[in-house]
Design an enzyme around this catalytic site. Structure first.
Site, PDB file in Angstrom:
ATOM      1  N   ARG A   1       0.843  -1.198   0.000  1.00  0.00           N
ATOM      2  CA  ARG A   1       0.000   0.000   0.000  1.00  0.00           C
ATOM      3  C   ARG A   1       0.880   1.251   0.000  1.00  0.00           C
ATOM      4  O   ARG A   1       0.573   2.245  -0.645  1.00  0.00           O
ATOM      5  CB  ARG A   1      -0.955   0.010   1.201  1.00  0.00           C
ATOM      6  CG  ARG A   1      -1.734   1.298   1.297  1.00  0.00           C
ATOM      7  CD  ARG A   1      -3.036   1.277   2.119  1.00  0.00           C
ATOM      8  NE  ARG A   1      -3.148   0.309   3.159  1.00  0.00           N
ATOM      9  CZ  ARG A   1      -2.659   0.434   4.410  1.00  0.00           C
ATOM     10  NH1 ARG A   1      -1.992   1.512   4.757  1.00  0.00           N
ATOM     11  NH2 ARG A   1      -2.844  -0.515   5.288  1.00  0.00           N
TER      12      ARG A   1
ATOM     13  N   ASP B   1      -5.643  19.130 -15.171  1.00  0.00           N
ATOM     14  CA  ASP B   1      -5.928  17.766 -15.622  1.00  0.00           C
ATOM     15  C   ASP B   1      -5.463  17.684 -17.074  1.00  0.00           C
ATOM     16  O   ASP B   1      -6.041  18.300 -17.964  1.00  0.00           O
ATOM     17  CB  ASP B   1      -7.433  17.478 -15.494  1.00  0.00           C
ATOM     18  CG  ASP B   1      -7.798  16.050 -15.897  1.00  0.00           C
ATOM     19  OD1 ASP B   1      -7.073  15.452 -16.718  1.00  0.00           O
ATOM     20  OD2 ASP B   1      -8.829  15.545 -15.408  1.00  0.00           O
TER      21      ASP B   1
END
Ligand code: PLP
Length: 388
Positions: free
Chosen positions: A50, A173
């Site tokens: 993780r 973005d």
């Protein structure tokens, strides 16, 4: 000499001369959740996937290099990346966001981030005076350029000047152009977002997302949050994105060439009311794109003369697939009204110009003649049906 981007897609300079991995040309998939410690209170550098996984880390270095960033972070989807990004803000913070963003980003901001106390003002960042919307609690400007699906172009360097002057973060973005055509960090942006599902993957087969930054303080926040919230990209998916990136350059070039041909073909159809492609000289953002990007991309939007015409095209396409998403080798056609922008309130959708006769094409790498032949067939069948 600084290497060119096609080369950077294939070779990570910092790993060269490293004889690990038995000389494997393809980076290995470290399919492991955890790692044995080398000694008591010692670590091999990886403790739990993780937090960090070698395959994901390799991909993150490649993407950081492509965007000229310091660090990149790979997530299980673009939305996972943007959700985590929202965690660097506090309740009461205000963000100026473009009104024509990806529908999923709008849904996240309106339904999740607002609930968490973050305030948004939606404006047309391309054409409105951003500065007049800045208030005391404004912390960031969030843009896409070109936007989805209306292809509005915002001047990144100019917006970066505004954000620096007011001590805001500029978030871009960059999904639609990919790092192959545009590098917002070089133009003054602080954070770049990618849906890696699109051009970086390139094969319509994997979901992924990225956050890239040049700033150490922001990278530290992302590293802490990715470890804490757990949306990091899995090893196998990381490998798929690495494989996709190897051909990013030739895919972008080919699909752009096809898009230009299709845009010009569409312009000559009497049933097409408008073609919106930044590569066309008459497009609002054509000159800005020439200045801030190395290409115009392969996304184009067009308006048919009626809703019936648009729906008939969606019904009749065969090789071109009626499907959500973009940026893959296969050409896809999308109906923003009921697909990508279904959750965007109608008045905003219409104000942005997304009508029931608007279609969006993500042009792939097929032979352009075959794509145009398919469109010709679909258009003439539709004309015959609607007008006899
Ligand atoms: C698809 C897309 C996203 C969301 O990414 P997912 O990988 O689908 O979660 C965000 N921004 C843009 C511009 C997109 O096209």
């Amino acid at each position: 000499m600084e290497r060119k981007i096609e080369t950077k897609c294939l070779h990570l300079e910092e790993d060269e001369g490293d004889c690990n991995h038995y000389g494997a040309i393809s980076y290995p998939i470290y399919q492991t959740a955890t790692y044995a410690h080398s000694g008591v209170v010692m670590s091999i550098g990886y403790d739990y996937s993780r937090l960090k996984n070698p395959t994901r880390e390799h991909l993150e270095k490649v993407v950081a290099t492509l965007e000229n960033g310091l660090n990149a972070f790979a997530f299980s989807s673009g939305m996972a990346a943007i959700s985590l990004l929202m965690e660097i803000f506090q309740p009461g913070d205000h963000i100026i966001a473009d009104s024509d963003l990806y529908g999923g980003s709008i849904r996240l901001f309106r339904n999740v981030s607002e609930k968490n106390g973050i305030q948004f003002t939606s404006i047309d960042c391309c054409c409105e005076n951003i500065e007049s919307f800045i208030s005391e609690n404004t912390k960031a400007i969030y843009i896409e350029t070109p936007t989805n699906p209306m292809m509005n172009v915002t001047d990144i360097a100019k917006t970066a000047e505004i954000s620096k002057r007011h001590n805001l973060l500029l978030i871009v973005d960059n999904t639609f152009l990919s790092p192959y055509f545009q590098n917002p960090l070089d133009l003054g942006a602080d954070i770049v977002v990618h849906s890696g599902t699109k051009y970086l993957s390139g094969h319509n087969d994997t979901l992924a997302g990225f956050l890239v930054t040049k700033r150490n303080d922001i990278a530290e926040k992302f590293a802490f949050l990715i470890k804490t919230t757990g949306a990091g990209l899995a090893p196998f998916d990381s490998w798929l994105i690495l494989r996709g990136i190897k051909t990013l350059g030739i895919r972008m070039e080919k699909s752009q060439e096809n898009a230009m041909k299709i845009a010009n073909w569409l312009k000559n159809q009497k049933s097409v009311a408008k073609v919106i492609y930044p590569g066309l000289p008459e497009h609002q953002g054509h000159e800005i794109m020439k200045k801030q990007a190395r290409g115009f991309g392969a996304m184009l939007t067009f308006q048919l003369e009626s809703k019936e015409f648009a729906l008939s095209i969606l019904k009749k396409v065969r090789m071109i697939k009626y499907a959500e998403s973009l940026g893959g080798v296969e050409t896809l056609i999308t109906y923003p009204t009921t697909q990508t922008h279904a959750d965007v309130p109608e008045e905003i959708r219409l104000k942005n110009g997304i009508t029931e006769s608007t279609l969006r094409l993500s042009v792939g790498i097929e032979n352009a003649d075959d794509l145009i032949y398919e469109l010709e067939t679909v258009f003439s069948e539709t004309e015959r049906e609607l007008y006899g």
